[in-house]
Motif scaffolding. Sequence first.
Motif, PDB file in Angstrom:
ATOM      1  N   ALA A 190       4.179  -4.198  -5.238  1.00 21.36           N
ATOM      2  CA  ALA A 190       5.133  -3.172  -4.795  1.00 21.36           C
ATOM      3  C   ALA A 190       6.124  -2.847  -5.900  1.00 21.36           C
ATOM      4  O   ALA A 190       6.446  -1.677  -6.146  1.00 21.36           O
ATOM      5  N   ALA A 191       6.617  -3.868  -6.593  1.00 25.98           N
ATOM      6  CA  ALA A 191       7.558  -3.637  -7.689  1.00 25.98           C
ATOM      7  C   ALA A 191       6.884  -2.869  -8.824  1.00 25.98           C
ATOM      8  O   ALA A 191       7.475  -1.957  -9.419  1.00 25.98           O
ATOM      9  N   ARG A 192       5.652  -3.227  -9.112  1.00 28.70           N
ATOM     10  CA  ARG A 192       4.904  -2.538 -10.167  1.00 28.70           C
ATOM     11  C   ARG A 192       4.732  -1.061  -9.853  1.00 28.70           C
ATOM     12  O   ARG A 192       4.649  -0.220 -10.760  1.00 28.70           O
ATOM     13  N   GLY A 208       0.812  -1.210   0.000  1.00 29.36           N
ATOM     14  CA  GLY A 208       0.000   0.000   0.000  1.00 29.36           C
ATOM     15  C   GLY A 208       0.843   1.255   0.000  1.00 29.36           C
ATOM     16  O   GLY A 208       0.549   2.221  -0.722  1.00 29.36           O
ATOM     17  N   ALA A 209       1.905   1.272   0.795  1.00 25.75           N
ATOM     18  CA  ALA A 209       2.809   2.424   0.811  1.00 25.75           C
ATOM     19  C   ALA A 209       3.452   2.624  -0.555  1.00 25.75           C
ATOM     20  O   ALA A 209       3.575   3.748  -1.054  1.00 25.75           O
ATOM     21  N   ALA A 210       3.877   1.515  -1.174  1.00 27.55           N
ATOM     22  CA  ALA A 210       4.495   1.609  -2.493  1.00 27.55           C
ATOM     23  C   ALA A 210       3.503   2.134  -3.525  1.00 27.55           C
ATOM     24  O   ALA A 210       3.841   2.971  -4.369  1.00 27.55           O
ATOM     25  N   ALA A 211       2.265   1.648  -3.456  1.00 25.06           N
ATOM     26  CA  ALA A 211       1.253   2.090  -4.412  1.00 25.06           C
ATOM     27  C   ALA A 211       0.956   3.572  -4.276  1.00 25.06           C
ATOM     28  O   ALA A 211       0.622   4.245  -5.257  1.00 25.06           O
ATOM     29  N   ALA A 263      -5.204  -2.474  -4.330  1.00 21.77           N
ATOM     30  CA  ALA A 263      -6.142  -3.083  -3.386  1.00 21.77           C
ATOM     31  C   ALA A 263      -7.160  -3.950  -4.120  1.00 21.77           C
ATOM     32  O   ALA A 263      -7.527  -5.044  -3.645  1.00 21.77           O
ATOM     33  N   ALA A 264      -7.614  -3.509  -5.281  1.00 19.84           N
ATOM     34  CA  ALA A 264      -8.577  -4.288  -6.055  1.00 19.84           C
ATOM     35  C   ALA A 264      -7.953  -5.588  -6.550  1.00 19.84           C
ATOM     36  O   ALA A 264      -8.602  -6.647  -6.529  1.00 19.84           O
ATOM     37  N   LEU A 265      -6.698  -5.537  -6.988  1.00 22.07           N
ATOM     38  CA  LEU A 265      -6.034  -6.744  -7.477  1.00 22.07           C
ATOM     39  C   LEU A 265      -5.825  -7.750  -6.343  1.00 22.07           C
ATOM     40  O   LEU A 265      -6.098  -8.946  -6.501  1.00 22.07           O
ATOM     41  N   LEU A 266      -5.359  -7.271  -5.198  1.00 23.55           N
ATOM     42  CA  LEU A 266      -5.141  -8.162  -4.068  1.00 23.55           C
ATOM     43  C   LEU A 266      -6.469  -8.717  -3.549  1.00 23.55           C
ATOM     44  O   LEU A 266      -6.566  -9.895  -3.182  1.00 23.55           O
ATOM     45  N   GLY A 267      -7.495  -7.891  -3.531  1.00 26.38           N
ATOM     46  CA  GLY A 267      -8.806  -8.357  -3.102  1.00 26.38           C
ATOM     47  C   GLY A 267      -9.367  -9.407  -4.042  1.00 26.38           C
ATOM     48  O   GLY A 267     -10.015 -10.371  -3.595  1.00 26.38           O
ATOM     49  N   LEU A 279      -4.944  -0.677   1.846  1.00 22.63           N
ATOM     50  CA  LEU A 279      -5.226   0.761   1.900  1.00 22.63           C
ATOM     51  C   LEU A 279      -4.782   1.364   3.228  1.00 22.63           C
ATOM     52  O   LEU A 279      -4.433   2.553   3.287  1.00 22.63           O
ATOM     53  N   LEU A 280      -4.788   0.568   4.289  1.00 20.20           N
ATOM     54  CA  LEU A 280      -4.320   1.064   5.587  1.00 20.20           C
ATOM     55  C   LEU A 280      -2.859   1.484   5.498  1.00 20.20           C
ATOM     56  O   LEU A 280      -2.463   2.518   6.043  1.00 20.20           O
ATOM     57  N   GLY A 281      -2.044   0.694   4.808  1.00 20.03           N
ATOM     58  CA  GLY A 281      -0.639   1.067   4.639  1.00 20.03           C
ATOM     59  C   GLY A 281      -0.485   2.339   3.845  1.00 20.03           C
ATOM     60  O   GLY A 281       0.372   3.184   4.158  1.00 20.03           O
TER      61      GLY A 281
END
Length: 359
Positions: free
Chosen positions: A325-327, A70-73, A203-207, A186-188
């Motif tokens: 995160a890499a993306r 989340g921080a990376a995004a 978040a949508a992809l991970l969800g 999203l919290l991150g």
Amino acid sequence: MIRTAAAARAASEAGPPAPEQRSAAGAIAPVASSGSLPRASGPRSGRAGAWAELLRLPALFTVPGDALAGAAAAGARPGPRTLLAIGSSLCLYEAGMALNDWADRAEDAVERPHRPLPSGRIRPAAALAAAGALTGAGLALAAGAGRPALAVAAPLAATVWAYDLTLKHTPAGPAAMAAARGLDLLLGAAATAGGTRAALPSAALLGSHTLAVTAVSRRETTGGSVLAPLAALATTGALTRLVTAGRIRLPAGRRAAAAPGLPGSNPAAQPSRTTGALTTALAAAYAATAARPYFHATLNPSPPLVQRAVGGGIRATVPLQAALAARSGAPVTSLLVAALAPAGRMFAKRAAMRKVSIT
């Protein structure tokens, strides 16, 4: 919580030989279950082992990657507030573990009497108190990270409790698990960057991944469903394609912070080679981890193969977090997340808690 699964039980564990079906305890993420614990050498070690079994400690290694991704995004460098978000996520995740067993104590007394609560190793009141205390601690840590973080942590905690107490055995269960995992990412972002908009795609992809794993887990003990593993296999392919299709465009003014540990890099050009190759490699690791057991369960949806598919989906969560995160242009963060996978396996092996499942 962090659920989720979003979320969790062992596909098979010490006790009655028949396979079992359980809903994910921590609504944030796929979670690990107890597996067979070493025989206690005394009252103190026996009590500690019971709590380790209740809280599914090895599953904690799937949690920090949410906040870091989340921080990376959000295009922000992880900092002290990110650590607070991780702490909040861990607490809410463990709250979900304890609450799940408390909510299912009557069912466990009949079907799984060896579990910590029905076996008498942990009192139900203690498990409920732990769930409440961990939820409070998670919200307090989120508040320490700022109001935006608390604004995400509050609905996340509510989702955890709603899932365990109400939604787990309903058609809304997988969606609740997916929502919890997405909120955890999203919290991150909220804690680190003060906003969540840039992190919504991740978040949508991970969800979506969590939704697929949870749907497969619903038939973990009965088997017989080809549609769920087939849909999960298709989802894995689609997510792999989406993750590698292109780098997320970061908010203006934050792109320079998206490649921590690479001072002097050109944020506009650097990701095309180093980060692009890393994203592809991590996405491939994600696909390889999840796709094969899904494919086997599609060919033969027997309970053992469905359980393996669930375990593969859970293990794939970490490389997916790392790929996200890499993306987002954070190669160092992505490598840190990726390192959690072998660390979790090593801990599970030493703790004799090797079985992983979302149910």
